[in-house]
Design an enzyme around this catalytic site. Structure first.
Site, PDB file in Angstrom:
ATOM      1  N   GLN A 126      -7.530  -2.147   4.347  1.00  0.00           N
ATOM      2  CA  GLN A 126      -6.508  -1.348   3.651  1.00  0.00           C
ATOM      3  C   GLN A 126      -7.112  -0.668   2.405  1.00  0.00           C
ATOM      4  O   GLN A 126      -6.624   0.351   1.941  1.00  0.00           O
ATOM      5  CB  GLN A 126      -5.342  -2.256   3.247  1.00  0.00           C
ATOM      6  CG  GLN A 126      -4.253  -1.553   2.486  1.00  0.00           C
ATOM      7  CD  GLN A 126      -3.017  -2.423   2.341  1.00  0.00           C
ATOM      8  OE1 GLN A 126      -2.364  -2.749   3.322  1.00  0.00           O
ATOM      9  NE2 GLN A 126      -2.720  -2.835   1.123  1.00  0.00           N
TER      10      GLN A 126
ATOM     11  N   TYR B 139      -9.751  -6.152  13.136  1.00  0.00           N
ATOM     12  CA  TYR B 139      -9.082  -5.690  11.913  1.00  0.00           C
ATOM     13  C   TYR B 139      -9.039  -6.807  10.875  1.00  0.00           C
ATOM     14  O   TYR B 139      -8.811  -7.974  11.202  1.00  0.00           O
ATOM     15  CB  TYR B 139      -7.645  -5.217  12.223  1.00  0.00           C
ATOM     16  CG  TYR B 139      -6.907  -4.788  10.963  1.00  0.00           C
ATOM     17  CD1 TYR B 139      -7.083  -3.515  10.445  1.00  0.00           C
ATOM     18  CD2 TYR B 139      -6.085  -5.678  10.270  1.00  0.00           C
ATOM     19  CE1 TYR B 139      -6.447  -3.126   9.266  1.00  0.00           C
ATOM     20  CE2 TYR B 139      -5.447  -5.299   9.087  1.00  0.00           C
ATOM     21  CZ  TYR B 139      -5.640  -4.016   8.601  1.00  0.00           C
ATOM     22  OH  TYR B 139      -5.018  -3.635   7.436  1.00  0.00           O
TER      23      TYR B 139
ATOM     24  N   LYS C 207      -8.263   3.325   1.822  1.00  0.00           N
ATOM     25  CA  LYS C 207      -7.470   4.541   1.627  1.00  0.00           C
ATOM     26  C   LYS C 207      -7.627   5.183   0.263  1.00  0.00           C
ATOM     27  O   LYS C 207      -7.750   6.405   0.153  1.00  0.00           O
ATOM     28  CB  LYS C 207      -5.994   4.257   1.902  1.00  0.00           C
ATOM     29  CG  LYS C 207      -5.741   4.305   3.370  1.00  0.00           C
ATOM     30  CD  LYS C 207      -4.439   3.752   3.772  1.00  0.00           C
ATOM     31  CE  LYS C 207      -4.600   3.065   5.097  1.00  0.00           C
ATOM     32  NZ  LYS C 207      -5.543   1.896   5.060  1.00  0.00           N
TER      33      LYS C 207
ATOM     34  N   ASN D 131      -2.311  -2.158  13.495  1.00  0.00           N
ATOM     35  CA  ASN D 131      -3.776  -2.017  13.426  1.00  0.00           C
ATOM     36  C   ASN D 131      -4.267  -0.741  14.112  1.00  0.00           C
ATOM     37  O   ASN D 131      -5.130  -0.032  13.582  1.00  0.00           O
ATOM     38  CB  ASN D 131      -4.462  -3.241  14.045  1.00  0.00           C
ATOM     39  CG  ASN D 131      -4.100  -4.513  13.306  1.00  0.00           C
ATOM     40  OD1 ASN D 131      -3.476  -4.456  12.244  1.00  0.00           O
ATOM     41  ND2 ASN D 131      -4.472  -5.665  13.857  1.00  0.00           N
TER      42      ASN D 131
ATOM     43  N   THR E 283     -40.092  25.310 -11.365  1.00  0.00           N
ATOM     44  CA  THR E 283     -40.380  24.002 -10.765  1.00  0.00           C
ATOM     45  C   THR E 283     -40.612  23.099 -11.967  1.00  0.00           C
ATOM     46  O   THR E 283     -41.138  23.564 -12.994  1.00  0.00           O
ATOM     47  CB  THR E 283     -41.631  24.021  -9.856  1.00  0.00           C
ATOM     48  OG1 THR E 283     -42.757  24.375 -10.657  1.00  0.00           O
ATOM     49  CG2 THR E 283     -41.504  25.003  -8.707  1.00  0.00           C
ATOM     50  N   HIS E 284     -40.210  21.871 -11.871  1.00  0.00           N
ATOM     51  CA  HIS E 284     -40.311  20.920 -12.996  1.00  0.00           C
ATOM     52  C   HIS E 284     -39.593  21.448 -14.240  1.00  0.00           C
ATOM     53  O   HIS E 284     -39.952  21.103 -15.366  1.00  0.00           O
ATOM     54  CB  HIS E 284     -41.767  20.605 -13.355  1.00  0.00           C
ATOM     55  CG  HIS E 284     -42.623  20.292 -12.179  1.00  0.00           C
ATOM     56  ND1 HIS E 284     -42.855  19.004 -11.746  1.00  0.00           N
ATOM     57  CD2 HIS E 284     -43.276  21.098 -11.305  1.00  0.00           C
ATOM     58  CE1 HIS E 284     -43.640  19.041 -10.686  1.00  0.00           C
ATOM     59  NE2 HIS E 284     -43.901  20.304 -10.381  1.00  0.00           N
TER      60      HIS E 284
ATOM     61  N   LYS F 280     -17.925  26.847 -30.940  1.00  0.00           N
ATOM     62  CA  LYS F 280     -18.230  26.284 -29.617  1.00  0.00           C
ATOM     63  C   LYS F 280     -17.409  26.875 -28.483  1.00  0.00           C
ATOM     64  O   LYS F 280     -16.219  27.154 -28.617  1.00  0.00           O
ATOM     65  CB  LYS F 280     -17.995  24.764 -29.633  1.00  0.00           C
ATOM     66  CG  LYS F 280     -18.987  23.980 -30.453  1.00  0.00           C
ATOM     67  CD  LYS F 280     -20.355  23.864 -29.814  1.00  0.00           C
ATOM     68  CE  LYS F 280     -20.361  23.019 -28.592  1.00  0.00           C
ATOM     69  NZ  LYS F 280     -20.522  21.616 -28.857  1.00  0.00           N
TER      70      LYS F 280
ATOM     71  N   SER G 106       0.833  -1.215   0.000  1.00  0.00           N
ATOM     72  CA  SER G 106       0.000   0.000   0.000  1.00  0.00           C
ATOM     73  C   SER G 106       0.863   1.259   0.000  1.00  0.00           C
ATOM     74  O   SER G 106       0.344   2.367   0.053  1.00  0.00           O
ATOM     75  CB  SER G 106      -0.917   0.013   1.227  1.00  0.00           C
ATOM     76  OG  SER G 106      -0.156  -0.102   2.410  1.00  0.00           O
TER      77      SER G 106
ATOM     78  N   GLU H 121     -18.885  20.808 -16.275  1.00  0.00           N
ATOM     79  CA  GLU H 121     -19.266  19.433 -16.645  1.00  0.00           C
ATOM     80  C   GLU H 121     -18.434  18.409 -15.875  1.00  0.00           C
ATOM     81  O   GLU H 121     -18.931  17.381 -15.441  1.00  0.00           O
ATOM     82  CB  GLU H 121     -19.054  19.220 -18.148  1.00  0.00           C
ATOM     83  CG  GLU H 121     -20.031  19.978 -19.014  1.00  0.00           C
ATOM     84  CD  GLU H 121     -19.644  19.861 -20.488  1.00  0.00           C
ATOM     85  OE1 GLU H 121     -20.227  19.024 -21.172  1.00  0.00           O
ATOM     86  OE2 GLU H 121     -18.746  20.596 -20.929  1.00  0.00           O
TER      87      GLU H 121
ATOM     88  N   SER I 196     -13.988  23.627 -29.332  1.00  0.00           N
ATOM     89  CA  SER I 196     -14.141  22.332 -29.979  1.00  0.00           C
ATOM     90  C   SER I 196     -13.133  22.243 -31.115  1.00  0.00           C
ATOM     91  O   SER I 196     -12.839  23.237 -31.777  1.00  0.00           O
ATOM     92  CB  SER I 196     -15.562  22.189 -30.517  1.00  0.00           C
ATOM     93  OG  SER I 196     -15.588  21.323 -31.629  1.00  0.00           O
TER      94      SER I 196
HETATM   95  N1  ARG Z   1      -1.471  -1.111   5.508  1.00  0.00           N
HETATM   96  C1  ARG Z   1      -2.395  -1.587   6.487  1.00  0.00           C
HETATM   97  C2  ARG Z   1      -3.748  -0.906   6.290  1.00  0.00           C
HETATM   98  O1  ARG Z   1      -3.807   0.055   5.629  1.00  0.00           O
HETATM   99  C3  ARG Z   1      -1.870  -1.274   7.844  1.00  0.00           C
HETATM  100  C4  ARG Z   1      -2.303  -2.244   8.893  1.00  0.00           C
HETATM  101  C5  ARG Z   1      -1.742  -3.567   8.584  1.00  0.00           C
HETATM  102  N2  ARG Z   1      -1.962  -4.494   9.618  1.00  0.00           N
HETATM  103  C6  ARG Z   1      -1.702  -5.778   9.449  1.00  0.00           C
HETATM  104  N3  ARG Z   1      -1.922  -6.551  10.435  1.00  0.00           N
HETATM  105  N4  ARG Z   1      -1.275  -6.265   8.297  1.00  0.00           N
HETATM  106  O2  ARG Z   1      -4.743  -1.334   6.806  1.00  0.00           O
END
Ligand code: ARG
Length: 469
Positions: free
Chosen positions: A323, A318, A326, A111, A156-157, A284, A24, A291, A278
């Site tokens: 993960q 957890y 994010k 975690n 309206t509408h 245009k 990640s 948009e 355009s």
């Molecule tokens: N990269 C993990 C996440 O975003 C961090 C926590 C990872 N924990 C683990 N036990 N592998 O959730």
């Protein structure tokens, strides 16, 4: 085998494709400053509680500071094999200060660490977003003030309904964005909870002081249940949901700007620098920025649905699935901020075509309701008056005229109650002026709304208050 902080119980190294698949770092590296700040607070707490020595705490904190500078100067190396930002920082700390680095992770787990980082990140970003929304609300108020008195058809509408002040219409968006701001502000309460010290899921055997860590990091509360602390992503879902509602508002504003700038409406012109041409049609001028904001609403909704689906049915506590929170979160933060910023710049530069707006209020029987009110004022029952005016509209349509274009003799054929004073009742400006009920489009009401909004914004943007937030 690559040295992983958790490598102890393994005899085989991780398959390269799994490393890549589960890494990640590509996106969570943006959490580095919060990760380091959290670790520094953790070290201070460990030292204070005598879980590590003062000297060890000092070394760890110094090393973390150095890493922060390395990252900020672009001197830090990232590798997929080190999974995430937490392991990158810990591994670099080992290179910098040696074995003491291993003590950083005492009484915590990734975690609770990731839960902390995300909360710190979001706390920061929500404040930025609130500030941007204040700016945009100010833009709307300024625009409403600058165009005070200008009348447009209210719909309206998507059918012409009654004349309204253009400023009143703009202030409707001010209200929407005020609710958005309130929602973000309120959600901060639930973000502002410190999870560190929940460790993997069950708390820890070390004599930690979680309240002290919270104090150092400026959190008002400490999470109450360690299992919930590491498995809770409600605060992200809530943010994505508030962002979705906010984007719904932007999509409506975008839609109106797009329509209004079409030659069918011609109510406004968006400045050249916020439109594109355009490649094939020389005439245009396309409202691309508006948009795109409208289009981006789709991905913001998608991000909300992603996280709701990721979290659905997950067993406590957890799970690595989490993960996946994010990318939708970061994308929503970036997209929402970009949309607010583009609107802050685009809106003050629109030109309003007063002529076209005024012209549009003179046709489409926008004064029919007021003719009804006129008859009611003269003693006729509302339902009956509605029927009478309906007949008048039917007649006017046939004659290809507006109600105010009918002469008194023609009007009198619909009711003997009609006299010369009807024409002031049918006048567009008078119609707007009369709607003086609280929150209505009457000039006095809209001026009051603008004054109220300005007071509210002065308070919201007070530098002292912002620094306290
Ligand atoms: N990269 C993990 C996440 O975003 C961090 C926590 C990872 N924990 C683990 N036990 N592998 O959730």
């Amino acid at each position: 085998m690559s040295k992983k902080p958790w490598g102890g119980r393994f005899t085989e190294s991780t398959n390269k494709s799994v490393e890549q698949f589960s890494s990640s770092i590509g996106f969570d590296k943006r959490l580095y400053s919060f990760d380091i700040e959290g670790s520094v607070a953790h070290c201070k707490m460990l030292g204070r509680q005598r879980i590590i020595s003062d000297d060890e705490a000092f070394q760890l904190i110094e090393g973390l500071g150095k890493i922060k500078r390395e990252i900020e100067h672009g001197e830090f190396e990232y590798h997929d094999s080190l999974e995430d930002i937490h392991m990158h920082i810990e591994t670099r700390l080992l290179q910098l200060i040696g074995k003491t680095a291993h003590k950083l992770h005492t009484a915590r787990s990734r975690n609770d660490q990731i839960a902390l980082d995300t909360r710190m990140y979001l706390r920061h970003e929500i404040q930025q977003i609130i500030h941007l929304l204040h700016r945009l609300r100010q833009v709307l108020v300024d625009l409403a003030e600058a165009h005070m008195g200008l009348i447009m058809p209210g719909y309206t509408h998507l059918q012409r309904a009654q004349p309204v002040l253009f400023s009143h219409h703009l202030m409707a968006y001010y209200e929407m964005l005020t609710r958005d701001t309130d929602r973000f502000q309120d959600s901060l309460k639930r973000v502002d909870v410190m999870p560190l010290g929940s460790a993997a899921l069950a708390g820890t055997t070390y004599p930690i002081d979680r309240h002290y860590t919270a104090e150092v990091l400026g959190f008002s509360r400490v999470s109450a249940n360690s299992i919930d602390s590491v498995s809770d992503r409600d605060f992200i879902i809530e943010f994505l949901s508030s962002a979705s509602i906010c984007m719904a508002h932007f999509s409506r504003l975008s839609e109106e700007l797009i329509m209004w700038s079409s030659s069918e409406f011609s109510f406004i012109e968006i400045s050249d620098d916020f439109t594109t041409g355009s490649s094939i049609m020389p005439q245009k001028k396309n409202p691309d920025a508006a948009e795109l904001v409208r289009g981006k609403t789709g991905r913001i909704y998608g991000n909300l649905i992603s996280l709701l689906t990721i979290m659905k049915s997950l067993p406590l506590s957890y799970n690595r699935d989490m993960q996946e929170d994010k990318e939708p979160l970061f994308d929503t933060v970036d997209t929402l901020k970009a949309c607010i910023e583009i609107y802050c710049k685009m809106l003050p530069r629109i030109t309003v075509n007063q002529h076209a707006m005024a012209r549009a209020t003179t046709s489409g029987y926008l004064n029919a309701t007021d003719m009804t009110d006129y008859l009611v004022n003269k003693g006729m029952a509302f339902r009956e008056a509605h029927e009478v005016v309906g007949k008048a509209v039917q007649y006017a349509l046939r004659e290809k005229k507006e109600l105010h274009q009918l002469n008194l003799d023609e009007l009198k054929t619909f009711s003997s109650l009609i006299a010369d004073d009807i024409y002031t009742f049918l006048d567009v400006e008078q119609i707007v002026k009369r709607r003086n009920s609280y929150g209505g489009t009457g000039v006095h009401q809209v001026k009051q709304a603008i004054i109220g909004a300005k007071t509210c914004l002065v308070e919201a943007m007070d530098p002292e208050k912002i620094s306290k937030d």
